[in-house]
Design a protein around this motif. Structure first.
Motif, short mmCIF file in Angstrom:
data_model
loop_
_atom_site.label_atom_id
_atom_site.label_comp_id
_atom_site.label_asym_id
_atom_site.label_seq_id
_atom_site.Cartn_x
_atom_site.Cartn_y
_atom_site.Cartn_z
N VAL A 189 -89.78 -52.54 -75.91
CA VAL A 189 -88.87 -51.31 -76.25
C VAL A 189 -88.15 -50.97 -75.49
N ILE A 190 -88.44 -51.14 -73.93
CA ILE A 190 -87.91 -50.69 -73.14
C ILE A 190 -86.25 -51.15 -72.96
N VAL A 191 -87.21 -52.85 -72.62
CA VAL A 191 -86.01 -53.99 -72.32
C VAL A 191 -84.41 -53.47 -73.79
N ALA A 192 -85.06 -52.88 -74.54
CA ALA A 192 -84.48 -53.42 -76.08
C ALA A 192 -83.69 -52.48 -76.03
N ILE A 193 -83.94 -51.34 -75.57
CA ILE A 193 -82.70 -49.58 -75.48
C ILE A 193 -82.28 -50.74 -74.38
N VAL A 194 -82.69 -50.57 -73.53
CA VAL A 194 -81.45 -50.31 -72.07
C VAL A 194 -80.17 -52.19 -72.87
N LEU A 195 -81.10 -52.69 -73.52
CA LEU A 195 -80.36 -54.12 -73.80
C LEU A 195 -79.00 -53.26 -74.60
N ILE A 196 -79.34 -52.82 -75.69
CA ILE A 196 -78.57 -51.93 -76.43
C ILE A 196 -77.47 -50.69 -75.68
N ALA A 197 -78.14 -50.53 -74.18
CA ALA A 197 -77.13 -48.59 -73.59
C ALA A 197 -76.37 -50.46 -72.98
N VAL A 198 -76.45 -50.99 -72.85
CA VAL A 198 -75.39 -52.05 -71.36
C VAL A 198 -74.50 -52.64 -72.65
N ALA A 199 -74.87 -53.10 -73.71
CA ALA A 199 -73.85 -53.34 -74.57
C ALA A 199 -72.79 -52.42 -75.12
N TYR A 267 -91.33 -41.51 -69.90
CA TYR A 267 -90.82 -42.29 -71.01
C TYR A 267 -88.97 -41.94 -71.43
N MET A 268 -89.72 -40.01 -71.50
CA MET A 268 -87.72 -39.36 -71.48
C MET A 268 -86.86 -39.79 -71.48
N LEU A 269 -86.53 -41.33 -69.70
CA LEU A 269 -85.20 -41.59 -69.26
C LEU A 269 -84.88 -42.36 -70.25
N MET A 270 -85.59 -42.76 -71.62
CA MET A 270 -84.79 -43.68 -72.59
C MET A 270 -84.06 -42.78 -73.36
N PHE A 271 -84.16 -41.79 -73.43
CA PHE A 271 -83.97 -41.51 -74.39
C PHE A 271 -82.04 -41.09 -74.33
N PRO A 272 -81.62 -40.50 -73.40
CA PRO A 272 -79.97 -40.69 -73.04
C PRO A 272 -79.53 -41.94 -73.69
N LEU A 273 -80.37 -43.27 -73.06
CA LEU A 273 -79.92 -44.14 -73.62
C LEU A 273 -80.16 -45.04 -75.21
N LEU A 276 -77.04 -43.68 -76.77
CA LEU A 276 -75.53 -43.87 -77.12
C LEU A 276 -75.28 -45.06 -77.85
N SER A 277 -76.16 -45.70 -78.05
CA SER A 277 -76.25 -45.86 -79.53
C SER A 277 -75.46 -44.95 -81.38
N SER A 278 -75.59 -43.95 -80.80
CA SER A 278 -75.09 -43.19 -82.26
C SER A 278 -74.39 -42.71 -81.86
N LEU A 279 -73.81 -42.75 -80.61
CA LEU A 279 -72.23 -41.96 -79.88
C LEU A 279 -71.48 -43.71 -80.56
N TYR A 280 -72.14 -44.61 -80.20
CA TYR A 280 -71.27 -45.43 -80.01
C TYR A 280 -70.85 -46.14 -81.92
N ALA A 281 -72.25 -45.91 -82.39
CA ALA A 281 -72.03 -45.31 -84.03
C ALA A 281 -70.86 -44.52 -84.71
N GLY A 282 -70.71 -43.39 -84.43
CA GLY A 282 -69.76 -42.86 -84.83
C GLY A 282 -68.39 -42.64 -84.16
N ALA A 283 -68.13 -43.58 -82.82
CA ALA A 283 -66.72 -43.37 -82.35
C ALA A 283 -66.23 -45.00 -83.26
N THR A 284 -66.95 -46.11 -83.72
CA THR A 284 -66.83 -46.97 -83.96
C THR A 284 -67.00 -47.04 -85.88
#
Length: 471
Positions: A189-199, A267-273, A276-284
């Motif tokens: 899960v942590i790897v997946a969240i970081v991957l999407i945030a970086v992307a 574990y809450m550190l992942m929620f800002p990342l 980012l997926s919400s913001l990306y979906a809204g922006a695009t």
């Protein structure tokens, strides 16, 4: 490649579940439900923190943040953050109560302390009814995650496969299996969240993401009232949820339980990342197939095939681990608290049968209902929070008669559900919070009138205060 990576992770989870039964092939009911209270800090941490990285958080948080904006983000993050300091003080006391009263379920505590069969039954039935929608939530999330593969198989086949895998975990080694699989789940899960945030950060400009954040719905005065009352309601409910208490009972000591509460906020550190997926979906203006598919849709749009497989596996394992915990909790409540007089072996058999029916219900419900995942989570807390006044009385040895506790519990649930289902205006106050106030007022009245003397335990050796040797 996506399907191959996904399959490899799922197979790995089964292998880990199989090896978790090593040296525990012949389990009694205590080992099956609570690992005989033998878990150290790591396994207890992975189990009890699981709700933070459940499929409702990973997929539901981005979807609801995009739809509901700042008001949702406020209460969702707020209640999880507040739950940890509450748990720091409450959870060790719950562990001590379990050891003193030889409890495997939260309803065992009610039976022992209040000596009321009726109260034991109604709290067990209520907990089961409110946990069932959480099972449906996990299945719905699993369907959404796997839909990105566009496999030529029906939804029934997918959910049936998920149910079979969950049952195999529990049949192999009870609570030990989801605890060991949770280690894989959290890492992925942590790897997946970081991957999407970086992307997202590579594909989008800060200007576009900032514009999307400004377009989110803002809080209102009534929304702030709802956020505050929901944070309180769900933070307290988080700590007394039936599956949470069962996981607490797996720990070796109260010290382990308390120490885990200190590091859980990390574990809450992942929620800002995740945001980012919400913001990306809204922006695009990213097209999505379902209400809860923001996270997985962004993964499909930005990640290579292997990355999508890893993200989907992370989402599915998150759902399966929580689903296993829910089914195990329901199975233990039925076999120990609703059906009395079963032998140790029969308790396990009954629990397995109940788990089967729970999984079938989850498959059926996921096929026919659709809602934002946090909506189902909120409904869960409407009922679970009503356990809090009684549990607080137990762990602090407050003498209140079972009749008052029962009346408070029933009144709190009735008020909460009536306000929620009939959409009664409350000025933004969470319906569960209003029910909690009614519940607490009745329990406090019982304490004040001194009607408790005939209805609670008076044995000084069962007290949980700091002077007792158990502490």
């Amino acid at each position: 490649m996506a399907s191959a990576v996904f399959a490899a992770v799922i197979i790995l989870s089964f292998v880990v579940a199989f090896f978790s039964r090593r040296n525990h092939g012949r389990q009694d009911s205590r080992d099956f439900f609570t690992a005989s209270g033998q878990f150290g800090g790591v396994l207890v941490f992975l189990l009890t923190v699981g709700e933070t990285y459940s499929i409702g958080s990973i997929m539901g948080f981005p979807a609801a943040a995009m739809k509901q904006g700042i008001p949702f983000i406020d209460w969702f993050l707020g209640y999880i953050v507040l739950a940890y300091p509450v748990g720091y003080f409450l959870n060790p006391l719950l562990w001590k109560a379990g050891r003193v009263w030889n409890a495997l379920t939260f309803a065992d505590l009610f039976r022992t302390y209040f000596r009321s069969r009726f109260l034991e039954v109604i709290v067990a039935v209520s907990a089961i009814l409110f946990m069932l929608p959480l099972g449906e939530l996990q299945m719905a999330g699993i369907l959404t995650a796997i839909s990105e593969f566009h496999w030529p198989v029906s939804s029934v086949t997918i959910t049936a496969g998920a149910a079979l895998l969950t049952f195999s975990w529990l049949a192999l080694s009870g609570v030990r299996a989801p605890a060991w699989v949770a280690a894989i789940k959290d890492t992925i899960v942590i790897v997946a969240i970081v991957l999407i945030a970086v992307a997202v950060l590579r594909d989008s400009s800060w200007h576009a993401l900032a514009a999307a954040s400004r377009a989110m719905p803002l809080s209102t005065a009534q929304g702030n009232v709802y956020a505050v009352t929901t944070i309180i309601t769900q933070a307290l409910g988080f700590c007394v949820a039936p599956q949470t208490i069962a996981f607490i009972f797996t720990a070796k000591s109260a010290r382990i339980v308390r120490r885990n509460q200190i590091v859980m906020p990390l574990y809450m550190l992942m929620f800002p990342l995740l945001l980012l997926s919400s913001l990306y979906a809204g922006a695009t203006g990213l097209p999505m197939d379902a209400k809860n598919s923001v996270f997985i849709s962004v993964a499909a749009a930005l990640l290579p095939s292997w990355g999508l497989g890893l993200v989907a596996a992370a989402c599915v394992l998150s759902g399966l681990v929580i689903l296993a915990g829910i089914c195990l909790s329901i199975g233990s409540l039925v076999s120990r608290n609703l059906v009395q007089g079963l032998s140790d072996a029969r308790q396990k058999d009954c629990a397995r049968l109940v788990i089967t029916f729970c999984l079938i219900f989850s498959v059926f419900a996921a096929m026919r209902f659709s809602a934002l995942m946090p909506v189902l989570t909120t409904m869960f807390y409407l009922g679970v929070i009503q356990l809090f006044p009684a549990i607080l009385c137990m762990v602090r040895s407050v003498p209140v008669a079972a009749a008052f506790v029962t009346a408070g519990f029933l009144a709190g649930e009735t008020v909460s559900l009536a306000l929620a289902f009939f959409s009664v205006p409350t000025g933004g106050v969470n319906a569960g919070f209003i029910g909690l106030l009614v519940n607490a007022a009745i329990v406090f009245t019982g304490y004040r009138v001194g009607a408790a003397s005939a209805g609670v335990i008076a044995d000084p050796h069962l007290t949980l205060r700091s002077g007792n040797k158990v502490c």
